[in-house]
Scaffold this motif. Structure first.
Motif, PDB file in Angstrom:
ATOM      1  N   GLU A   1       0.866  -1.167   0.109  1.00 27.32           N
ATOM      2  CA  GLU A   1      -0.020  -0.070  -0.005  1.00 27.32           C
ATOM      3  C   GLU A   1       0.922   1.212   0.096  1.00 27.32           C
ATOM      4  O   GLU A   1       0.676   2.580  -0.633  1.00 27.32           O
ATOM      5  CB  GLU A   1      -1.065  -0.090   1.098  1.00 27.32           C
ATOM      6  N   ASN A   2       2.078   1.215   0.563  1.00 20.85           N
ATOM      7  CA  ASN A   2       2.967   2.366   0.431  1.00 20.85           C
ATOM      8  C   ASN A   2       4.109   2.116   1.146  1.00 20.85           C
ATOM      9  O   ASN A   2       4.392   0.991   1.486  1.00 20.85           O
ATOM     10  CB  ASN A   2       2.323   3.497   1.552  1.00 20.85           C
TER      11      ASN A   2
ATOM     12  N   PHE B   1      -1.111 -10.263  -0.899  1.00 24.87           N
ATOM     13  CA  PHE B   1      -0.630  -9.192  -0.007  1.00 24.87           C
ATOM     14  C   PHE B   1       1.035  -9.210   0.080  1.00 24.87           C
ATOM     15  O   PHE B   1       1.676 -10.225   0.218  1.00 24.87           O
ATOM     16  CB  PHE B   1      -1.040  -9.410   1.399  1.00 24.87           C
ATOM     17  N   HIS B   2       1.530  -8.177   0.272  1.00 24.29           N
ATOM     18  CA  HIS B   2       2.990  -8.017   0.452  1.00 24.29           C
ATOM     19  C   HIS B   2       2.904  -7.163   1.811  1.00 24.29           C
ATOM     20  O   HIS B   2       4.134  -7.298   2.390  1.00 24.29           O
ATOM     21  CB  HIS B   2       3.986  -7.506  -0.499  1.00 24.29           C
ATOM     22  N   GLY B   3       2.287  -6.410   2.005  1.00 25.05           N
ATOM     23  CA  GLY B   3       2.424  -5.535   3.274  1.00 25.05           C
ATOM     24  C   GLY B   3       1.764  -4.043   3.096  1.00 25.05           C
ATOM     25  O   GLY B   3       1.392  -3.648   2.158  1.00 25.05           O
TER      26      GLY B   3
ATOM     27  N   HIS C   1       6.449  -1.666   3.619  1.00 22.77           N
ATOM     28  CA  HIS C   1       7.443  -2.739   3.460  1.00 22.77           C
ATOM     29  C   HIS C   1       8.166  -3.172   4.700  1.00 22.77           C
ATOM     30  O   HIS C   1       9.641  -3.432   4.537  1.00 22.77           O
ATOM     31  CB  HIS C   1       8.316  -2.355   2.352  1.00 22.77           C
ATOM     32  N   GLN C   2       7.597  -3.118   5.678  1.00 19.14           N
ATOM     33  CA  GLN C   2       8.208  -3.395   7.010  1.00 19.14           C
ATOM     34  C   GLN C   2       7.744  -5.127   7.314  1.00 19.14           C
ATOM     35  O   GLN C   2       6.637  -5.244   7.434  1.00 19.14           O
ATOM     36  CB  GLN C   2       7.878  -2.608   8.297  1.00 19.14           C
ATOM     37  N   PRO C   3       8.754  -5.924   7.444  1.00 19.02           N
ATOM     38  CA  PRO C   3       8.404  -7.279   7.832  1.00 19.02           C
ATOM     39  C   PRO C   3       7.851  -7.390   9.115  1.00 19.02           C
ATOM     40  O   PRO C   3       7.854  -6.447  10.061  1.00 19.02           O
ATOM     41  CB  PRO C   3       9.929  -7.737   7.748  1.00 19.02           C
ATOM     42  N   LEU C   4       6.980  -8.341   9.522  1.00 17.46           N
ATOM     43  CA  LEU C   4       6.099  -8.586  10.404  1.00 17.46           C
ATOM     44  C   LEU C   4       6.854  -9.174  11.711  1.00 17.46           C
ATOM     45  O   LEU C   4       6.877 -10.291  11.881  1.00 17.46           O
ATOM     46  CB  LEU C   4       5.068  -9.481  10.084  1.00 17.46           C
TER      47      LEU C   4
ATOM     48  N   PRO D   1       6.223 -12.250   2.716  1.00 17.61           N
ATOM     49  CA  PRO D   1       7.014 -11.162   3.623  1.00 17.61           C
ATOM     50  C   PRO D   1       7.968 -10.636   2.669  1.00 17.61           C
ATOM     51  O   PRO D   1       8.702 -10.680   1.911  1.00 17.61           O
ATOM     52  CB  PRO D   1       7.703 -12.334   4.462  1.00 17.61           C
ATOM     53  N   PRO D   2       8.206  -9.164   3.199  1.00 22.71           N
ATOM     54  CA  PRO D   2       8.984  -8.557   2.661  1.00 22.71           C
ATOM     55  C   PRO D   2      10.399  -8.966   2.864  1.00 22.71           C
ATOM     56  O   PRO D   2      10.686  -9.303   3.972  1.00 22.71           O
ATOM     57  CB  PRO D   2       8.898  -7.163   3.355  1.00 22.71           C
TER      58      PRO D   2
END
Length: 615
Positions: free
Chosen positions: A323-324, A358-360, A363-366, A413-414
């Motif tokens: 999304e951003n 979905f990628h996020g 771009h911050q990993p979970l 996941p990023p």
């Protein structure tokens, strides 16, 4: 009357011009908005419930003995790989370790159909080595999966293993050339990463069947020999990495009159960070080669080229949305205001027959605060599980708003980074994610979420990606692609739109070189496995569910092979190798020859009968 007619004619022509203008404007609007699409037809749907591989094998009596000696060098690594290989091939097995069990206390060999030996130095086997050879002569089947060491015990049985002469020195396995007809993609040379002196220098008996050699000196790496009523297969590769699994699986399939094991029959192509805001980065090479902005390059060059490749090879891409690109993980999620790139490129992707996952949210990993990136990344952790859930919920809501037919269910996941806590949160609190597609191979750190193909205990489908980018001809990736094609009959590939903005990922070489590498990989893949199904990620997830839950029992008779499938749902795919005899008419399924004696079987019933041709 004439003036009236002329007036009507002029107005009619003007009306026609306006009509054409409106049609062109409508077409342009449809193209730019990207909303003229419908939900793609799903080739294979998800199951409501699927078994893990462990449950699929639970309660079955072991038919294979994994005989090892964990005190010896590299045995632990080899055992880890062979245990996973046997589980995925749905071979019920149990292990016996000479480090814990005296040779005379080993299980009776007669209790098993096959034995896999992970004992490179035969000396600790003592007299049981002779018992093992006697068992083979009476009809047993044994795979020596580790390079044997030159020793007195080896010399005693060398002839029974097909070895006429051997040397104390080892040879460097710099590459492997599988025999044409043995493996998919056989007859070609594949380089090994970081080769070393890992293979015994041997001269084989004339009656030994050789299935793979090194490319330089032709050192035998895989061979088999008949011993009485049984068969011996030897792997002389000496490399026990995950990337080599396909060779060991194929070696095991040489045992017995025939072998059948479940596979996926799936190829998936991921587009990470797509759709997304126009990627940031230096577009100097794009301007240099095309004279275009980054956004125009994607719209006018990159995407049309991908569509041409898709049409040529039957691909349906799976994009995963960002999304951003903000780094904020502490404030409440903020809705993206610029929706045009998402509607446009997402709509094009869906019209192409693909899907969006979905990628996020960003771009911050979970990951939660305790994660240590060891200076390798500058990502920000999320402060709490609630923050992760809120971000994923916002991404889901945004996707539904801009692409109502997307129905995302796959999460990538990023940077393939997903912590154990983040993984647990997805399984417990983010029900829209039904599949996770991360990494199949390790990168030397503990950061990537490394997966196996299967269904996790919480029901999420694990769908790892194997190769990436346009440089798939690099030795490690090429070997991985070959191996997994022959192990799981699968190819999962991913690339990023912003690869062309990063020198380390091919920006300096340019899109034409990058695209050429991708095209060469697709040509190799379609040639090596022409029957491979091109699927979206969610369709592959359905294939993984069926693969994970099914098990198979093979019975050989003089006139036919009978396969009985446990936990069969609506279909199952298997690789079938006919070591003795030629397959004929099939009942309960469809059989297609892939190469040599290797076949692809589509099972359509719980019981499949493959008749043997006479003569």
């Amino acid at each position: 009357m004439n003036r009236l007619w002329k007036g009507r004619f002029r107005w009619g022509r003007l009306l026609l011009v306006w009509l054409v203008f409106l049609l062109l404007a409508g077409a342009l609007f449809a193209e730019r908005s990207g909303v003229q699409y419908t939900a793609a037809h799903v080739q294979i749907g998800a199951l409501d419930h699927a078994l893990t591989k462990e449950k699929a094998l639970a309660g079955q009596a072991p038919v294979c003995l994994l005989l090892c000696d964990s005190r010896q060098v590299s045995v632990a690594e080899a055992k880890e790989q062979l245990e996973q290989i046997l589980q995925d091939m749905k071979v019920p097995a149990e292990a016996a370790d000479l480090a814990d069990t005296a040779p005379e206390a080993l299980p009776a060999f007669e209790n098993y159909e096959t034995i896999v030996v992970l004992v490179p130095n035969f000396e600790p086997l003592g007299l049981r080595l002779l018992d093992l050879m006697d068992w083979v002569e009476q009809g047993g089947n044994v795979l020596f999966a580790m390079t044997p060491e030159k020793c007195g015990a080896f010399d005693v049985v060398a002839q029974k293993l097909g070895v006429l002469a051997s040397a104390w020195n080892c040879k460097t396995a710099e590459s492997i050339v599988p025999a044409e007809g043995f493996l998919l993609g056989g007859g070609q040379r594949y380089e090994l990463s970081d080769p070393f002196e890992s293979s015994m220098a041997v001269q084989l008996r004339d009656d030994a069947a050789v299935y793979a050699v090194t490319g330089d000196e032709g050192v035998p790496l895989i061979w088999s020999t008949e011993l009485g009523k049984g068969r011996v297969v030897v792997d002389n590769i000496g490399v026990y990495d995950k990337v080599m699994r396909g060779f060991y699986a194929a070696s095991y399939s040489l045992l017995g009159e025939a072998c059948a094991y479940p596979v996926l029959n799936s190829a998936v192509f991921f587009l990470d960070d797509f759709p997304s805001p126009v990627p940031e980065g230096d577009g100097q090479y794009i301007r240099q080669d095309y004279g275009l902005s980054i956004a125009d390059f994607y719209a006018k060059v990159w995407w049309p080229d991908l569509v041409q490749l898709a049409e040529r090879f039957g691909i349906r891409y799976t994009g995963v949305m960002i999304e951003n690109y903000e780094d904020d993980t502490t404030d409440p999620p903020l809705r993206q205001s610029d929706t045009q790139p998402f509607r446009y490129f997402g709509g094009l992707l869906l019209r192409q027959g693909g899907e969006v996952g979905f990628h996020g949210y960003n771009h911050q990993p979970l990951v939660l605060p305790q994660t240590d990136y060891a200076g390798l990344y500058d990502y920000n952790p999320w402060p709490s599980a609630d923050a992760i859930v809120a971000a994923m919920d916002e991404l889901t809501a945004f996707q539904r708003a801009v692409l109502p037919y997307a129905a995302g269910s796959v999460y990538v996941p990023p940077s393939n980074i997903l912590s154990a806590s983040g993984r647990a949160i997805l399984g417990q609190r983010v029900p829209q994610v039904r599949t996770i597609a991360s990494s199949y191979l390790e990168d030397g750190t503990d950061l990537p979420y490394v997966q196996e193909f299967g269904v996790a205990a919480d029901g999420i489908v694990e769908e790892p990606r194997i190769v990436s980018g346009g440089m798939v001809n690099e030795p490690y990736m090429q070997l991985a692609a070959l191996s997994e094609l022959n192990f799981h009959f699968v190819s999962t590939h991913f690339m990023h739109p912003d690869d062309l903005l990063d020198v380390d990922r091919g920006a300096a070489e340019g899109w034409e070189v990058y695209k050429g590498g991708l095209e060469r990989y697709l040509t190799w893949l379609s040639t090596a496995a022409p029957g491979l199904r091109m699927q979206t990620a969610s369709e592959c997830a359905g294939a993984i569910q069926r693969f994970s839950g099914v098990n198979v029992t093979l019975q050989s008779a003089a006139d036919a092979w009978t396969l009985t499938l446990g936990n069969f749902t609506d279909e199952a795919w298997l690789l079938f190798r006919a070591n003795e005899g030629v397959p004929g008419r099939v009942t309960g399924g469809q059989l297609t020859c892939l190469t040599g004696e290797l076949y692809l079987l589509k099972a359509e019933n719980t019981v499949v009968t493959i008749e043997r041709k006479e003569g």
